[in-house]
Design an enzyme around this catalytic site. Structure first.
Site, PDB file in Angstrom:
ATOM      1  CG  HIS A  51       0.548 -22.997 -10.209  1.00 43.76           C
ATOM      2  ND1 HIS A  51       0.255 -24.094 -10.990  1.00 43.76           N
ATOM      3  CD2 HIS A  51       1.899 -22.974 -10.065  1.00 43.76           C
ATOM      4  CE1 HIS A  51       1.393 -24.700 -11.301  1.00 43.76           C
ATOM      5  NE2 HIS A  51       2.398 -24.049 -10.763  1.00 43.76           N
ATOM      6  N   GLY A  79       9.104 -26.092  -9.343  1.00 45.56           N
ATOM      7  CA  GLY A  79       8.273 -27.185  -8.862  1.00 45.56           C
ATOM      8  C   GLY A  79       9.114 -28.390  -8.515  1.00 45.56           C
ATOM      9  N   GLY A  80       9.206 -29.342  -9.458  1.00 43.67           N
ATOM     10  CA  GLY A  80       9.875 -30.615  -9.214  1.00 43.67           C
ATOM     11  C   GLY A  80      11.252 -30.510  -8.563  1.00 43.67           C
ATOM     12  CD  GLU A 116       5.078 -21.241 -12.858  1.00 44.94           C
ATOM     13  OE1 GLU A 116       6.071 -21.845 -12.458  1.00 44.94           O
ATOM     14  OE2 GLU A 116       3.920 -21.492 -12.464  1.00 44.94           O
ATOM     15  CG  ASN A 152       4.222 -24.835  -6.356  1.00 39.34           C
ATOM     16  OD1 ASN A 152       3.652 -25.248  -5.355  1.00 39.34           O
ATOM     17  ND2 ASN A 152       3.628 -24.772  -7.546  1.00 39.34           N
ATOM     18  CD1 TRP A 153       8.572 -27.430  -2.102  1.00 40.88           C
ATOM     19  CD2 TRP A 153       8.015 -28.030  -0.018  1.00 40.88           C
ATOM     20  NE1 TRP A 153       9.625 -27.118  -1.277  1.00 40.88           N
ATOM     21  CE2 TRP A 153       9.309 -27.468   0.007  1.00 40.88           C
ATOM     22  CE3 TRP A 153       7.456 -28.473   1.175  1.00 40.88           C
ATOM     23  CZ2 TRP A 153      10.055 -27.345   1.179  1.00 40.88           C
ATOM     24  CZ3 TRP A 153       8.189 -28.354   2.349  1.00 40.88           C
ATOM     25  CH2 TRP A 153       9.478 -27.797   2.347  1.00 40.88           C
ATOM     26  CE  LYS A 154       4.086 -28.067  -9.415  1.00 47.82           C
ATOM     27  NZ  LYS A 154       3.791 -28.239 -10.823  1.00 47.82           N
ATOM     28  CB  SER A 208      11.182 -27.851 -16.888  1.00 49.66           C
ATOM     29  OG  SER A 208       9.987 -28.597 -16.998  1.00 49.66           O
ATOM     30  CD  GLU A 226       0.280 -27.781 -11.294  1.00 49.98           C
ATOM     31  OE1 GLU A 226       0.255 -27.740 -10.050  1.00 49.98           O
ATOM     32  OE2 GLU A 226       1.310 -28.060 -11.939  1.00 49.98           O
ATOM     33  N   GLY A 230       6.478 -28.969 -15.384  1.00 47.31           N
ATOM     34  CA  GLY A 230       6.504 -30.395 -15.061  1.00 47.31           C
ATOM     35  C   GLY A 230       6.765 -31.288 -16.260  1.00 47.31           C
TER      36      GLY A 230
END
Ligand code: PEP
Length: 256
Positions: A100, A238-239, A172, A10-12, A217, A102, A178
């Site tokens: 998600h 993500g990251g 999640e 997930n590159w956001k 993470s 967010e 994150g």
């Protein structure tokens, strides 16, 4: 039933289309020789990158599945700023993340909104990745299992019992996204097993095929322990998906 793990990046809201092309090319190089039939990989760039990435995947016959991070429920109409599932399907998108944390926290998406999105994604022959997870406060007050259960039931209520077995659920925990704090493999396993039981209570056969990812993470050092848990069928990353080497190492978790 053997479930094929799905590792999703997930590159956001990161990487313009030039940067995105570079990352996919590097990743493809790092994963040359990877058997995508053994571990599936989906990439979820921002909308503005989708067409570029689709073209690169097609031209170089890469094994990646194209993914999106969200979508609207309607096929078209007066919804300024939104992207429809029909548009995503036309770009060969295979997986769409819905709900998600967010989106739930920053854009006020409810379980009901998520359920309608999951159903719309299926209507265009794509697969929803339905995200659920508790906050730190909910975990500390002992409510995590109930909260997650309510999210699973509420977010899947518009999906048919036939479609249920094809859903991907991403567990999640919000406090792990994150932050660098990961759920222990045992805690993640426990919640993913609980989610499978909740799916079984809706339709037993579906619980055997439904894939449940862990997200929060995930990195190359913790991925193998998490991914080899019996009820964890992949990761939403993500990251660590923004660097080709770290993402490739997560995809290769079986070799670590
Ligand atoms: C995510 O974006 O869904 C996520 C899990 O992010 P990170 O891996 O950075 O925690």
């Amino acid at each position: 039933m053997a479930r094929i793990p799905l590792i999703s990046g997930n590159w956001k809201m990161n990487l313009n289309h030039f940067e995105a092309i570079q990352l996919v090319q590097k990743l493809s190089y790092e994963l040359s020789g990877h058997d995508f039939g053994q571990v599936e990989v989906s990439l979820h760039p921002p909308y503005t990158d989708l067409r570029s990435i689709q073209t690169v995947i097609d031209a170089d016959r890469m094994g990646f599945e194209l993914g999106a991070q969200n979508c609207h429920t309607e096929a078209s109409g007066a919804f300024t700023g939104e992207i429809s599932p029909a548009m995503l399907a036309k770009l060969d998108v295979g997986y769409v993340i819905v709900g998600h944390s967010e989106r739930r926290a920053l854009f006020a998406e409810s379980n009901e909104d998520v359920a309608l999105k999951a159903s719309a994604v299926f209507a265009y022959e794509m697969t929803p990745i339905v995200c659920v997870g508790e906050t730190l406060q909910e975990r500390e007050s002992g409510q995590a299992a109930n909260i997650v259960e309510a999210q699973v039931v509420g977010s899947l209520k518009s999906v048919t019992s036939q479609q249920l077995g094809d859903v991907v659920i991403a567990y999640e925990p919000v406090w792990a996204i994150g932050t660098g704090a990961t759920a222990s493999a045992d805690d993640a396993q426990e919640m993913c097993a609980h989610i499978r039981t909740v799916v079984a209570s809706i339709r037993k056969e579906a619980s055997e095929s439904v894939r449940i990812q862990y997200g929060g993470s995930v990195n190359p050092s913790n991925s193998t322990e998490l991914m080899t848990m019996p009820d964890i069928d992949g990761a939403l990353v993500g990251g660590a998906s923004l660097q080709s080497d770290s993402f490739a190492r997560i995809v290769n978790f079986k070799e670590a």
